[in-house]
Design a protein around this motif. Structure first.
Motif, PDB file in Angstrom:
ATOM      1  N   TYR A  45     -10.919 -17.581 -32.930  1.00 39.27           N
ATOM      2  CA  TYR A  45     -12.113 -16.733 -32.912  1.00 39.27           C
ATOM      3  C   TYR A  45     -12.917 -16.936 -31.628  1.00 39.27           C
ATOM      4  N   ALA A  82     -23.338 -15.258 -27.673  1.00 42.64           N
ATOM      5  CA  ALA A  82     -24.056 -15.799 -28.833  1.00 42.64           C
ATOM      6  C   ALA A  82     -23.089 -16.084 -29.977  1.00 42.64           C
ATOM      7  N   TRP A  83     -22.149 -15.163 -30.213  1.00 39.52           N
ATOM      8  CA  TRP A  83     -21.158 -15.361 -31.273  1.00 39.52           C
ATOM      9  C   TRP A  83     -20.261 -16.552 -30.934  1.00 39.52           C
ATOM     10  N   LEU A  85     -21.016 -19.142 -29.060  1.00 41.63           N
ATOM     11  CA  LEU A  85     -21.798 -20.369 -29.230  1.00 41.63           C
ATOM     12  C   LEU A  85     -21.921 -20.729 -30.707  1.00 41.63           C
ATOM     13  N   LYS A  86     -22.147 -19.743 -31.547  1.00 38.25           N
ATOM     14  CA  LYS A  86     -22.251 -19.978 -32.993  1.00 38.25           C
ATOM     15  C   LYS A  86     -20.933 -20.558 -33.524  1.00 38.25           C
ATOM     16  N   LEU A  87     -19.814 -19.956 -33.135  1.00 37.28           N
ATOM     17  CA  LEU A  87     -18.505 -20.434 -33.596  1.00 37.28           C
ATOM     18  C   LEU A  87     -18.224 -21.850 -33.102  1.00 37.28           C
ATOM     19  N   ASN A  89     -20.353 -24.098 -32.235  1.00 34.15           N
ATOM     20  CA  ASN A  89     -21.255 -25.021 -32.926  1.00 34.15           C
ATOM     21  C   ASN A  89     -20.733 -25.342 -34.328  1.00 34.15           C
ATOM     22  N   GLU A  90     -20.257 -24.321 -35.033  1.00 32.44           N
ATOM     23  CA  GLU A  90     -19.698 -24.547 -36.374  1.00 32.44           C
ATOM     24  C   GLU A  90     -18.461 -25.438 -36.303  1.00 32.44           C
ATOM     25  N   GLU A  93     -19.409 -28.992 -35.642  1.00 36.15           N
ATOM     26  CA  GLU A  93     -19.929 -29.615 -36.869  1.00 36.15           C
ATOM     27  C   GLU A  93     -18.778 -30.076 -37.765  1.00 36.15           C
ATOM     28  N   CYS A 104     -11.960 -24.982 -42.483  1.00 33.54           N
ATOM     29  CA  CYS A 104     -11.736 -23.590 -42.076  1.00 33.54           C
ATOM     30  C   CYS A 104     -10.426 -23.087 -42.669  1.00 33.54           C
ATOM     31  N   THR A 143     -14.345 -28.418 -27.834  1.00 34.64           N
ATOM     32  CA  THR A 143     -15.336 -27.588 -28.522  1.00 34.64           C
ATOM     33  C   THR A 143     -16.713 -27.738 -27.887  1.00 34.64           C
ATOM     34  N   MET A 147     -19.148 -25.030 -26.106  1.00 35.29           N
ATOM     35  CA  MET A 147     -20.571 -24.842 -26.417  1.00 35.29           C
ATOM     36  C   MET A 147     -21.369 -24.787 -25.115  1.00 35.29           C
TER      37      MET A 147
END
Length: 171
Positions: A45, A82-83, A85-87, A89-90, A93, A104, A143, A147
């Motif tokens: 993704y 933005a998407w 960065l969100k992915l 970050n997830e 985590e 996942c 990852t 980021m």
């Protein structure tokens, strides 16, 4: 007209954006096929988000002095960064705080009209595990580097946004 205004309205700036995304995709291919690090579904993704960055660069290259073209390019850039960065970050985590109840999928879930994993499984089929940390450099995981990359894309977007939205001066 200031430097940032001229630069944001130049084909060169959008070409740099495209090439930076292409470099990231080539790096992903290197990690997968030379270093034999299988991508997880979140990595796939993230690759799609980088393709969005490349698309933004291509859009901007079409007519960088045309306000509407720049706007479409900027929106594509913003959404993709933005998407991404969100992915990232997830995924970070999941890697830093592994939890057997928070994992996942093993399969990419692309829309029916664009099944990238079926069209190009050699690049978009996940084979790795999200909780694995297969590579790091200077103590920073792949990852976390992504980021940082998406943050740089967003900060650069902010720098380019204001002058890029102004209509081009007539020659």
């Amino acid at each position: 007209m200031g430097f940032l205004t001229r630069f944001s309205q130049s084909r060169q700036s959008w070409t740099i954006l495209f090439i930076s995304g292409l470099a990231l995709e080539l790096a992903a291919a290197f990690f997968q096929y030379v270093m034999h690090l299988d991508p997880c579904v979140m990595c796939i993704y993230i690759r799609v988000a980088v393709l969005g960055i490349m698309a933004a660069g291509l859009i901007g290259m079409i007519a960088p002095k045309v306000w509407l073209v720049r706007l479409v390019g900027l929106v594509t850039w913003a959404v993709s960064a933005a998407w991404g960065l969100k992915l990232a970050n997830e995924l970070n985590e999941m890697q830093v705080n592994p939890n057997p109840f928070s994992t996942c999928s093993f399969f990419a879930e692309f829309p029916d009209f664009m099944p990238l994993d079926k069209w190009m499984p050699f690049f978009f089929e996940p084979r790795g595990m999200c909780s694995d940390i297969p590579w790091s450099f200077m103590g920073v995981t792949m990852t976390q580097w992504m980021m940082l990359g998406f943050l740089v894309y967003l900060l650069t977007l902010v720098l380019m946004l204001i002058p890029a939205l102004k209509p081009a001066a007539k020659s």
